[in-house]
Design an enzyme around this catalytic site. Sequence first.
Site, short mmCIF file in Angstrom:
data_model
loop_
_atom_site.label_atom_id
_atom_site.label_comp_id
_atom_site.label_asym_id
_atom_site.label_seq_id
_atom_site.Cartn_x
_atom_site.Cartn_y
_atom_site.Cartn_z
N ARG A 162 1.32 -0.95 0.24
CA ARG A 162 0.13 0.28 -0.26
C ARG A 162 0.84 0.91 -0.09
O ARG A 162 0.02 2.55 0.36
CB ARG A 162 -1.02 0.10 1.26
N SER A 237 -10.26 -0.97 2.94
CA SER A 237 -9.95 -1.05 4.07
C SER A 237 -9.81 -0.15 5.06
O SER A 237 -9.05 0.81 4.07
CB SER A 237 -8.74 -2.23 4.32
N GLU A 333 -5.29 3.05 6.52
CA GLU A 333 -4.98 3.39 4.48
C GLU A 333 -5.39 4.47 4.12
O GLU A 333 -4.90 5.35 2.93
CB GLU A 333 -5.39 1.95 4.65
#
Length: 337
Positions: A162, A237, A333
């Site tokens: 990520r 998420s 995130e």
Amino acid sequence: MTINKNVSLKPFNTFGIDTIAASFCDITSVEDLKAVLKENHSSPLFILGGGSNMLLTQDVNALVLHINLKGIEVISETKNTVIVKAMAGENWHDFVLWCLDQNYGGIENLSLIPGNIGTAPIQNIGAYGIELKDVFVSCEAINISDQTSKKFTKSDCSFGYRESIFKQDLKGQYIITSINLELTKVNHKLRVDYGAIKTELEASNIHNPTIKDISNVVIAIRQRKLPDPKYIGNSGSFFKNPIISATQFSKLQDNFPEAPCYKISDTEIKVPAGWLIEKAGFKGKRFKDYGVHDQQALVLVNYGHAKGNDIYELAKLIQKTVKRLFNISIETEVNII
Ligand code: EPU
């Protein structure tokens, strides 16, 4: 190219948070993008893609550039592979479906990920054992300050879990306008070993899956576990899965022998944040119009008219509780605006 004043951002973020952009411009060509950047070089800018990875906690006092560049084309091909170029404003999942229709393989595991093409490299989207970097060749981007185009190869992008250079050293400096991916035409490399894919295929009696079968299975799993932003506002998420040392993980296991994990290396272990949040008692918790999804604790949701700040406060409470209970820090995130 029109610049509108006081535009609601509600339709432009998958959390469905209603905040106002001071001004807003829909960008449909690279030339327009360069022109608007040049004309507005002294204004604060806010670059908006699919709006699927952000939580708006306030009005956006800036010129919002909505990157709505469209187009998908084959750049080159060999007997076995193809290079496909997709423009930044294409919807990621529609692009995956287009590739499946051509029988191009490599991104079927990334089916149904929300967001647009242009933001996919920024956080190196990933799911079910595949990350964008596995098929990524290059991207084109415009330098915000001098409007020059630059090509970034895979190694230029410094991809990680990520992560990419666009979230680190080059944060806020470039606007991605297109990406090139290398996909397979034959001998597709199927990844069925991650998560529930294998059991799901077996349950459907599929023994020699095609890329379309895998996509269908991923879609089914995601639809079961993740809320559809069309009906319940969310950003997928909300937190990253924390990576902790093997020593710290073995301490966690002393108290929770059932703790799930993914081994990163001999010294590093990734722990699912969803599991930590569930153990901390937040799964399915609802506070007025917002809460934690009941099927996947990693996902925070807006049931209607939640304020971004309410969700942000909940996120901070979750982080604090997880830290207190497990001594593990979980990072968001999602970008908090
Ligand atoms: N788990 C729980 N409780 C929960 C959720 C998960 O105990 O509420 C446990 C599961 O039982 C499982 C483990 O956590 O053992 C992992 O769960 P899952 O397979 O659902 O994956 P994840 O780690 O929660 C990651 C990605 C997802 C991606 C899936 C599948 C991150 C931050 N998230 O989730 O990505 O779809 O793997 O590959 O890495 C996204 O980024 O928006 C996203 C949805």
